[in-house]
Design a protein around this motif. Sequence first.
Motif, PDB file in Angstrom:
ATOM      1  N   THR A  27       0.835  -1.208   0.000  1.00  0.00           N
ATOM      2  CA  THR A  27       0.000   0.000   0.000  1.00  0.00           C
ATOM      3  C   THR A  27       0.865   1.252   0.000  1.00  0.00           C
ATOM      4  O   THR A  27       0.624   2.197  -0.764  1.00  0.00           O
ATOM      5  CB  THR A  27      -0.939  -0.015   1.237  1.00  0.00           C
ATOM      6  N   TYR A  71      -6.339   1.515  -7.218  1.00  0.00           N
ATOM      7  CA  TYR A  71      -5.675   0.419  -6.529  1.00  0.00           C
ATOM      8  C   TYR A  71      -6.716  -0.509  -5.906  1.00  0.00           C
ATOM      9  O   TYR A  71      -7.433  -0.116  -4.985  1.00  0.00           O
ATOM     10  CB  TYR A  71      -4.747   1.004  -5.458  1.00  0.00           C
ATOM     11  N   ASP A  73      -7.150  -3.532  -3.700  1.00  0.00           N
ATOM     12  CA  ASP A  73      -6.400  -4.285  -2.709  1.00  0.00           C
ATOM     13  C   ASP A  73      -7.075  -5.639  -2.484  1.00  0.00           C
ATOM     14  O   ASP A  73      -8.293  -5.715  -2.463  1.00  0.00           O
ATOM     15  CB  ASP A  73      -6.451  -3.453  -1.415  1.00  0.00           C
TER      16      ASP A  73
HETATM   17 MG   LIG Z   1      -2.121  -2.864   2.066  1.00  0.00          MG
END
Ligand SMILES: [Mg+2]
Length: 262
Positions: free
Chosen positions: A38, A95, A97
């Motif tokens: 991240t 993004y 995840d």
């Molecule tokens: Mg992460």
Amino acid sequence: MSEIPFYAQQGSECGLFEHAWRQQLPLLIKGPTGCGKTRFVEHMAARLQRPLVTVSCHDDLSAADLVGRFLIGNGSTQWSDGPLARAVRLGAICYLDEVVEARKDTTVVLHPLADDRRILPIERTGEQLQAPPEFMLVISYNPGYQNLLKGLKPSTRQRFVALSLGYPNAEVELAIVQTETGLPQTQAQQLVQLAKALRSLSDQDLEETASTRLLVSAGRLVASGLPMRQACHAAIVDALTDDATTAQALDEVMRALFGDAA
Ligand SMILES: [Mg+2]
Ligand SMILES: Nc1ncnc2c1ncn2[C@@H]1O[C@H](COP(=O)(O)OP(=O)(O)OP(=O)(O)O)[C@@H](O)[C@H]1O
């Protein structure tokens, strides 16, 4: 311009990310929990001066959650973009995840966006969003605890350039612990040594081993004034296991390294 979040490179992943972005190729990042995935994406988005849209995937995530839906309010129906559509319009870095958690019918909406068409069809409105060159799709997952039945379809994963991250080497990890916690070198060094010792244990029944995240948490407790062993017990040992025997074995490793006084 906002500050660029600190990220210490494990190898040459920053260059790879930037080239992938320039070439309009989507990226898949694999790596264990707490290894910096991240932070890496946050760092690169800031470096490339792109907004970042992050979605945490879960098994209930539907295509509409990503793309958008009609909302009813004030007597009228209005279209509301989901995070993926918003990211495409913004030319952001999107993004996703823990993407293996998402249902396969959900990941399929990524397909036309992740190949050279770079479009997001919004079926409900008939719109076809063409991604601008700045838009990038980044997905990540942790191969360690992945359900064997899950995993990504080959047709999904082969659309992405892949990058494997692990835990950084001792020198890089020391720089991370020092920067993130402000601890002096000797104490940061002790944490990195502890991680090395814990990672080399193979006979313990641990799902995952001590991550860089856990070292940083322990280091922050120490920087705040807790004794080293108490901090490591709370932030590392008890975070890793619920089993008393395993915890004892990990504490033993700590005692061997730090002595009784720490
Ligand atoms: Mg992460
Ligand atoms: N290379 C790195 N540079 C700077 N900080 C790092 C790095 N790797 C790990 N960290 C530190 O570890 C913490 C956890 O990292 P991060 O949240 O990026 O892990 P992750 O791989 O996304 O984990 P998860 O899979 O659980 O989401 C960060 O908040 C940061 O303090």
